[in-house]
Every structure is written in C-alpha cells, then in structure tokens.
Design an enzyme around this catalytic site. Structure first.
Site, short mmCIF file in Angstrom:
data_model
loop_
_atom_site.label_atom_id
_atom_site.label_comp_id
_atom_site.label_asym_id
_atom_site.label_seq_id
_atom_site.Cartn_x
_atom_site.Cartn_y
_atom_site.Cartn_z
N LEU A 65 0.55 -1.40 -0.01
CA LEU A 65 -0.06 -0.10 -0.19
C LEU A 65 0.65 1.28 0.50
O LEU A 65 1.70 1.23 0.51
CB LEU A 65 -1.02 -0.01 1.32
CG LEU A 65 -2.13 -1.14 1.02
CD1 LEU A 65 -2.33 -0.84 2.26
CD2 LEU A 65 -3.18 -1.02 0.37
N ASP A 66 0.39 2.13 -0.64
CA ASP A 66 1.05 3.36 -0.68
C ASP A 66 1.63 4.07 0.26
O ASP A 66 0.50 3.87 1.54
CB ASP A 66 -0.06 4.52 -1.53
CG ASP A 66 0.15 4.18 -2.59
OD1 ASP A 66 0.79 3.82 -3.47
OD2 ASP A 66 -0.93 5.35 -3.32
N MET A 67 2.61 4.10 1.25
CA MET A 67 2.72 5.14 2.41
C MET A 67 1.64 6.23 3.01
O MET A 67 1.35 5.92 4.66
CB MET A 67 3.99 6.44 2.45
CG MET A 67 4.05 6.63 3.70
SD MET A 67 5.91 8.17 3.60
CE MET A 67 4.88 9.41 3.14
#
Length: 236
Positions: A65-67
């Site tokens: 997942l994106d940060m």
C-alpha cells in the site's frame, strides 16, 4: 510539479495492528504515514514489514500500500504461502475495495476509469496517464454519498498500478482529499492525511483454499459498508 519534500514521521501508536495470524499468513491494518517496505535512506527504514518481522521473522511482503494509504495488508509466513498469494495477486483473483473522500460532487453514481498509467519519471514517484506507453489500469467506482464540496466513493481496482486510485480520481477531476502529490492546494488542505483506505481484502487461504475476508473500519467516515462478496466469475 516535482514530488514535494517531506520528513518521514511514521505513526508509533499503535505500533503494529494485527487483524489475523495463522501458520501461513499474517494480516495487518497499516496506518497512514507508514511505509510498506523500507526506503533507501536510513531515515526511511521503519516500515510495516520491518515491524512485522520483529514479531514474525519469516514474514514477507506479497503486495504493498502507498505510504499515505491505510488499511488491510497481508504478508506470507513461508515460501509456499508467498508463492500462492503472489499468484493470486498476479492473476487478479483477489478482491479489493477501497474507500476515499474526494474533492467535489461526483454526479455520475458509478462507472469505471480505464486509463493506462506510467511513471512520471522527472517527478517520480508520481504517475501519469500515457495512452502510448502506459500499462493498462482499470478502476470501478461507486458513489456512496456526496455534498456540494466532497464525495465518499467506493473504489474497486482491477489492476494494481502504483498510485492507480489517486491518478484515476484526479483524471475524473476529483482528487482525493489530503493528497500531497496530486491534489490542488484546496483539496490538499482539506484533510491532514490522504483520505484513502483499503477497507476489504479477499484472498484464498494458501492451505485451506477457502475464501478469507479481511476488513477494517474506515477511519475518516462513520459509513459502514455491506460486506463485499466474491463475484460469480471468480471460481469460488
């Protein structure tokens, strides 16, 4: 516009939120602001996988997942489980549902975004639509509710390109609130974090081969969605 600079300050409480664990898999609720895997800089070593490996040393990353995105993230605890789960993600057998608060009132109740994406190399890690060289990227969306200034939308990505949901919403003219990479100044200032959450992940278990549903509450709304079902076209 290049990627704006930032100081990495990952959340520490809760340090690790585990939703489920057995001999093959471990599932966590990743908070917004925490990297999925370590970055190259020494200051970016803290990540969900490094935290997980302190408890489960054999844990390996299957997807990311994106940060700035929060929500359900699964890891494998042995090599056979890793291969089995990786094959599911690669063949798009997994089912994923995200929720987002986006800028503006979306008038179309549902639809899809079919726009190919490629890295905007001079401005990496940003992505952009490129009809000549981009990789196929498909997202289905359903409006949950809206006001004059914002919309809560359910998002079901078919592909899993980097920043796919963020760029697809931007392409519709409705950037996700709190998005420091893609939103305009007004939408960026509307929330202290990216208003994007991976609420549901459905996978086949590596050993039992039964469908497993993992869900987390959406942190930026009181909306409680109905359970996501496995579509008939998936061999259930």
């Amino acid at each position: 516009m290049p990627n704006p600079s930032f100081i990495y300050n990952p959340p520490m409480s809760p340090y690790l939120s585990i939703l489920y664990q057995d001999d093959d898999i471990v599932v966590a609720n990743k908070p917004s602001g925490l990297l999925s895997v370590p970055g190259k800089a020494p200051a970016h070593k803290d990540a969900l996988i490094t935290r997980m490996q302190k408890v489960f040393p054999t844990a390996t990353v299957v997807h990311r997942l994106d940060m700035a995105t929060s929500g359900v993230m699964i890891m494998a605890l042995n090599k056979p489980a890793h291969r089995y789960l990786s094959d599911q993600f690669a063949s798009r057998q997994t089912q994923k549902r995200y929720f987002a608060r986006v800028s503006g009132c979306m008038r179309q109740p549902s639809g899809m975004v079919d726009l190919p994406l490629i890295c905007d190399w001079p401005n990496r890690p940003k992505q952009m639509v490129d009809h000549d060289k981009g990789k196929p990227s498909l997202t289905y969306y359903t409006v949950i509710r809206h006001s004059e200034h914002e919309t809560l939308v359910a998002l079901k990505p078919v592909t899993g390109r980097s920043h796919q949901l963020r760029v697809h919403m931007l392409a519709l003219g409705h950037p996700i609130l709190g998005d420091r990479l893609y939103a305009d100044e007004h939408a960026k200032a509307a929330a202290s974090r990216l208003q994007l959450h991976a609420q549901t992940l459905i996978i086949r278990h590596p050993t039992s081969h039964q469908w497993c549903h993992f869900v987390t509450p959406i942190p930026f709304t009181d909306y409680e969605p109905d359970p996501l079902t496995v579509p008939e076209y998936v061999d259930a």
